[in-house]
Scaffold this motif. Structure first.
Motif, PDB file in Angstrom:
ATOM      1  N   VAL A  50       0.853  -1.185   0.000  1.00 17.02           N
ATOM      2  CA  VAL A  50       0.000   0.000   0.000  1.00 17.02           C
ATOM      3  C   VAL A  50       0.888   1.233   0.000  1.00 17.02           C
ATOM      4  CG1 VAL A  50      -1.975  -1.060   1.158  1.00 17.02           C
ATOM      5  CG2 VAL A  50      -0.221   0.063   2.515  1.00 17.02           C
ATOM      6  N   GLY A  51       0.409   2.261  -0.654  1.00 15.71           N
ATOM      7  CA  GLY A  51       1.082   3.541  -0.631  1.00 15.71           C
ATOM      8  C   GLY A  51       0.247   4.524   0.165  1.00 15.71           C
ATOM      9  N   VAL A  52       0.910   5.323   0.947  1.00 11.41           N
ATOM     10  CA  VAL A  52       0.244   6.339   1.748  1.00 11.41           C
ATOM     11  C   VAL A  52       0.717   7.697   1.258  1.00 11.41           C
ATOM     12  CG1 VAL A  52       0.011   7.336   4.061  1.00 11.41           C
ATOM     13  CG2 VAL A  52       0.112   4.844   3.772  1.00 11.41           C
ATOM     14  N   GLY A  53      -0.217   8.575   1.025  1.00 14.76           N
ATOM     15  CA  GLY A  53       0.119   9.941   0.640  1.00 14.76           C
ATOM     16  C   GLY A  53      -0.607  10.908   1.543  1.00 14.76           C
ATOM     17  N   ALA A  54       0.058  11.973   1.934  1.00 19.27           N
ATOM     18  CA  ALA A  54      -0.564  12.973   2.795  1.00 19.27           C
ATOM     19  C   ALA A  54      -0.043  14.354   2.440  1.00 19.27           C
ATOM     20  CB  ALA A  54      -0.282  12.667   4.258  1.00 19.27           C
ATOM     21  N   VAL A  55      -0.921  15.335   2.584  1.00 16.09           N
ATOM     22  CA  VAL A  55      -0.584  16.728   2.335  1.00 16.09           C
ATOM     23  C   VAL A  55      -1.133  17.551   3.489  1.00 16.09           C
ATOM     24  CG1 VAL A  55      -0.869  18.694   0.770  1.00 16.09           C
ATOM     25  CG2 VAL A  55      -0.715  16.382  -0.157  1.00 16.09           C
ATOM     26  N   VAL A  56      -0.320  18.468   3.998  1.00 17.26           N
ATOM     27  CA  VAL A  56      -0.736  19.386   5.055  1.00 17.26           C
ATOM     28  C   VAL A  56      -0.819  20.788   4.451  1.00 17.26           C
ATOM     29  CG1 VAL A  56      -0.123  20.404   7.282  1.00 17.26           C
ATOM     30  CG2 VAL A  56       0.342  17.980   6.859  1.00 17.26           C
ATOM     31  N   HIS A  57      -2.000  21.411   4.585  1.00 14.44           N
ATOM     32  CA  HIS A  57      -2.241  22.766   4.078  1.00 14.44           C
ATOM     33  C   HIS A  57      -2.402  23.730   5.241  1.00 14.44           C
ATOM     34  CE1 HIS A  57      -3.125  21.550  -0.093  1.00 14.44           C
ATOM     35  NE2 HIS A  57      -3.681  20.493   0.451  1.00 14.44           N
ATOM     36  N   ASP A  58      -1.953  24.973   5.029  1.00 15.86           N
ATOM     37  CA  ASP A  58      -2.199  26.006   6.028  1.00 15.86           C
ATOM     38  C   ASP A  58      -3.489  26.739   5.689  1.00 15.86           C
ATOM     39  OD1 ASP A  58      -1.620  27.859   4.004  1.00 15.86           O
ATOM     40  OD2 ASP A  58       0.306  28.434   4.852  1.00 15.86           O
ATOM     41  N   PHE A  59      -3.806  27.806   6.430  1.00 14.38           N
ATOM     42  CA  PHE A  59      -5.060  28.532   6.258  1.00 14.38           C
ATOM     43  C   PHE A  59      -5.163  29.244   4.912  1.00 14.38           C
ATOM     44  CE2 PHE A  59      -2.196  31.711   7.787  1.00 14.38           C
ATOM     45  CZ  PHE A  59      -2.638  32.913   7.269  1.00 14.38           C
ATOM     46  N   GLU A  73       2.468  -4.950   2.702  1.00 13.33           N
ATOM     47  CA  GLU A  73       1.515  -5.738   3.478  1.00 13.33           C
ATOM     48  C   GLU A  73       0.189  -5.719   2.739  1.00 13.33           C
ATOM     49  OE1 GLU A  73      -0.181  -6.182   8.013  1.00 13.33           O
ATOM     50  OE2 GLU A  73       1.655  -5.077   7.634  1.00 13.33           O
ATOM     51  N   SER A  74      -0.567  -6.771   2.888  1.00 17.59           N
ATOM     52  CA  SER A  74      -1.865  -6.869   2.242  1.00 17.59           C
ATOM     53  C   SER A  74      -2.945  -6.411   3.217  1.00 17.59           C
ATOM     54  CB  SER A  74      -2.119  -8.320   1.817  1.00 17.59           C
ATOM     55  OG  SER A  74      -3.375  -8.423   1.201  1.00 17.59           O
ATOM     56  N   PHE A  75      -3.708  -5.405   2.828  1.00 19.10           N
ATOM     57  CA  PHE A  75      -4.798  -4.876   3.645  1.00 19.10           C
ATOM     58  C   PHE A  75      -6.097  -4.922   2.861  1.00 19.10           C
ATOM     59  CE2 PHE A  75      -1.391  -1.977   5.485  1.00 19.10           C
ATOM     60  CZ  PHE A  75      -1.386  -2.554   6.740  1.00 19.10           C
ATOM     61  N   THR A  76      -7.202  -4.982   3.579  1.00 18.91           N
ATOM     62  CA  THR A  76      -8.484  -4.707   2.938  1.00 18.91           C
ATOM     63  C   THR A  76      -8.523  -3.212   2.662  1.00 18.91           C
ATOM     64  OG1 THR A  76      -9.638  -4.234   5.014  1.00 18.91           O
ATOM     65  CG2 THR A  76      -9.619  -6.548   4.255  1.00 18.91           C
ATOM     66  N   LEU A  77      -9.468  -2.770   1.869  1.00 16.76           N
ATOM     67  CA  LEU A  77      -9.581  -1.356   1.535  1.00 16.76           C
ATOM     68  C   LEU A  77      -9.740  -0.508   2.798  1.00 16.76           C
ATOM     69  CD1 LEU A  77      -9.846   0.938  -0.519  1.00 16.76           C
ATOM     70  CD2 LEU A  77     -12.279   0.418  -0.632  1.00 16.76           C
ATOM     71  N   ASP A  78     -10.664  -0.884   3.660  1.00 17.89           N
ATOM     72  CA  ASP A  78     -10.922  -0.084   4.864  1.00 17.89           C
ATOM     73  C   ASP A  78      -9.734  -0.083   5.820  1.00 17.89           C
ATOM     74  OD1 ASP A  78     -14.241  -1.353   4.751  1.00 17.89           O
ATOM     75  OD2 ASP A  78     -13.535   0.584   4.042  1.00 17.89           O
ATOM     76  N   THR A  79      -9.092  -1.216   5.984  1.00 24.41           N
ATOM     77  CA  THR A  79      -7.919  -1.274   6.852  1.00 24.41           C
ATOM     78  C   THR A  79      -6.785  -0.450   6.261  1.00 24.41           C
ATOM     79  OG1 THR A  79      -8.571  -3.463   7.625  1.00 24.41           O
ATOM     80  CG2 THR A  79      -6.292  -2.822   8.010  1.00 24.41           C
ATOM     81  N   GLY A  80      -6.635  -0.488   4.946  1.00 21.75           N
ATOM     82  CA  GLY A  80      -5.621   0.327   4.283  1.00 21.75           C
ATOM     83  C   GLY A  80      -5.857   1.808   4.508  1.00 21.75           C
ATOM     84  N   GLU A  81      -7.115   2.246   4.444  1.00 24.06           N
ATOM     85  CA  GLU A  81      -7.438   3.658   4.697  1.00 24.06           C
ATOM     86  C   GLU A  81      -7.087   4.033   6.133  1.00 24.06           C
ATOM     87  OE1 GLU A  81      -8.229   5.942   2.604  1.00 24.06           O
ATOM     88  OE2 GLU A  81      -9.135   4.926   0.895  1.00 24.06           O
TER      89      GLU A  81
END
Length: 122
Positions: A50-59, A73-81
């Motif tokens: 699974v790939g995780v991507g995140a972005v933090v924005h200011d005001f 690792e193998s995750f279900t969709l919900d567990t991956g989220e």
């Protein structure tokens, strides 16, 4: 479990709200000294990573932090989220970002995060 680990991390933060992202959702800025965290997950072709991507924005909508990581690792969709949200919160905790709102495109994950006693996703 993964959800228990997420709940422990969530208790370390003062995340005011969580919300499900929609394509037609109008962006609302966080307060001046707080930040918006948007998290998503991507699954590999064989569902072994699974790939995780995140972005933090200011005001003002400026990107303050962006990161991505792969996890084998193998995750279900919900567990991956939920995994993606946990990893993103873990990362921003280490760089002392004060998250005002968490956004993710999984309504089930956000409902469980907001629920007083979430069910075990697995």
């Amino acid at each position: 479990t993964l959800l228990d680990a997420f709940c422990q991390l969530q208790n370390q933060f003062s995340v005011v709200s969580t919300q499900v992202s929609r394509i037609n959702h109008k962006w609302q800025p966080p307060p001046r000294i707080r930040f918006l965290l948007n998290v998503d997950v991507a699954f590999g072709a064989e569902s072994v990573a699974v790939g995780v991507g995140a972005v933090v924005h200011d005001f003002q909508g400026h990107v303050r932090v962006a990161f991505a990581l792969w996890h084998i690792e193998s995750f279900t969709l919900d567990t991956g989220e939920l995994f993606a949200v946990r990893e993103a919160l873990h990362y921003v905790s280490h760089i002392s970002i004060s998250v005002y709102r968490l956004q993710n495109d999984s309504s089930l994950a956000m409902q469980n995060i907001n629920h007083v006693s979430p069910f075990a996703v697995g």
